[in-house]
Design a protein around this motif. Sequence first.
Motif, PDB file in Angstrom:
ATOM      1  N   ASN B  98       1.346  -1.108  -0.071  1.00 29.38           N
ATOM      2  CA  ASN B  98       0.083   0.086   0.354  1.00 29.38           C
ATOM      3  C   ASN B  98       0.702   1.129  -0.419  1.00 29.38           C
ATOM      4  O   ASN B  98       0.226   2.399   0.466  1.00 29.38           O
ATOM      5  N   THR B  99       1.633   1.321  -1.158  1.00 30.61           N
ATOM      6  CA  THR B  99       3.181   2.494  -1.068  1.00 30.61           C
ATOM      7  C   THR B  99       2.326   3.219  -1.832  1.00 30.61           C
ATOM      8  O   THR B  99       3.148   4.665  -1.363  1.00 30.61           O
ATOM      9  N   MET B 100       1.141   3.230  -2.044  1.00 37.59           N
ATOM     10  CA  MET B 100       0.961   4.079  -3.154  1.00 37.59           C
ATOM     11  C   MET B 100      -0.867   4.886  -3.070  1.00 37.59           C
ATOM     12  O   MET B 100      -1.412   3.871  -2.711  1.00 37.59           O
ATOM     13  N   ARG B 101      -0.673   5.691  -2.448  1.00 37.46           N
ATOM     14  CA  ARG B 101      -2.605   5.974  -2.200  1.00 37.46           C
ATOM     15  C   ARG B 101      -3.053   7.301  -2.300  1.00 37.46           C
ATOM     16  O   ARG B 101      -1.748   7.793  -3.508  1.00 37.46           O
TER      17      ARG B 101
END
Lengths: 484, 102
Positions: B98-101
Amino acid sequence: MTTMNIAYPEIIVIATAFIVLVADLFMTERSRAALAPIAALGLLVGIAVTATLTPVTGELLGGRFAMDPVAWWFKIVFMLASLVAVIMSMDTLDGRARVRPRGMGFRGEYYWIMLSSVVGMMLLISARDLVTLFVSLEIATLPLMVLAAWRRDDAKSGEAGLKYVILGALASAFIVYGFSILYGLARSADLNEIARAVATEKSPAFLLAVALVLAGTGFKLTMVPFHMWAADVYQGAPTPVTAYLSVASKAAGLAFAFQILFRLFGDMLPQWGALIALFAAITMTLGNVVAIVQHNIKRFMAFSAISQAGYFLLGFLGDASEGVPAMIFYLLVYVVSNLAVFACIVWFANETGKEQIEDYRGLSLTNPLTALCMMIGLFSLAGIPPLSGFVGKFFLFSIASKAGCHWLVAVAAVNSTISLYYYLRVVRQMYIEPADKEAQPPSPSTSISITVAILTIVVSILGIVPTIYQHIHAATITWLASLQ
Amino acid sequence: MAVIPVEHGLMLATVLFSIGLLGLLVRRNILYMLMSVEIMLNAAGLAFIVAGARWSQPDGQIMFMIILTMAAAEVAVALALVLRFYRQFQTLDTDAANTMRG
């Protein structure tokens, strides 16, 4: 007619792909800079051969591979998109970028994989039975997953690739399970024969197959609610790959939707108008609303691409003889406009290593021409006259209006206005905000400057020159006649 | 020789497909998710074989072989990425991805 020459475009691209791969073996790291020109040359020859192909209709392998005027246009678009993507990747891969992204190497394999995916897309639109259709779909999408994960040391790139693989495999499973039911019902794997066999089918099994196949198609087209993968994959993938993904996977998705909706379920399409209108409205609205709050430019372009998929869906409403040319024309416009914007994004990322929208502030002072080109590309995506994006959207909206979906035209018009707002956010950063004083101004790159210039000119004139649309329209008439 | 009815084969395929889909939705371990996708693909392959046997055509089996090949290719790509994922995150839990939000 069975003449080999209709397969020349594919053969040329495959040959180029393997020439690049094998040449890579015998080259020193320095001379590998020649690989991109080889790949680009192969694609140029492919485009030239396709352009001079006569006649543009014919079939091979017992009718499993067929060429027709609509496939001709798709193939031109696929090869053009990948040609631009190859040129865009050159700076990043050859180490000419000022900020070198870590883990971007392996040039031979990179171009080989990119060209493989082009071949898959070209076969996809020519496929005439379930086996060829499925295999070509996989050849087109598997390489994209590999490309998305290309940056070896980057956690985001790996994560993007992994998400793409798992969700892509899920979509493939849906599609192939739907195909198995269709095959069981129709007693044939030939697309035209299946279409005839299921024309009056109303059984639950058939409806299940339709739902599964359409869900898979929606995934490839980034249709809401199957769009979840797009944002993360676009953001995590290396920037040139994102550029390629945003146009090529969309074009391939549209080609697959053509095969499914027109060839396979052509007789039922008019009854599905309300459903398609609903999906179109949800897709464009969600894409647009979420794009407003984005800060990362690649993620922003992902949601912009999702909303564009909603506009494409308008073309499936109403009369196919109007809808098909409008969709192909808008595809051409979308590919050119999006690549023009992405060429600027790739160049900016190469020069500064940054990809936030706020980082673009003051670009019009340091690089006025690039900022102008990027603005024209963004305005074309928003649909501002007289740019080609306006003309393309006008055709699509008029189809929805003729089909009687006036509410949908209103939704689409409101969405265009919203999209103008967020595209203007980027323009505002470039033109109104002051430049960062400490930062070194980005210097222009030859290959990307030429690409951006050519693309911007095409974006500007594509909507004004009527011959292209007329040609697409004429091509569609013969194609639709062959569907029956 | 007793012939297996088509319905049984198709029912098995449906059950397998549902198990795979459920597994994919419920599991958080990437390896199990990949296995679930494999089950779904194989269910589709089974449905093809059953349909091909019903119509006495080779197409169903050809498609099955192609599905196997394609599943193998997909797993090859996916496992390479799983390995990388494990090196970077020291876990196979998808919640770590979930490093990209936004």
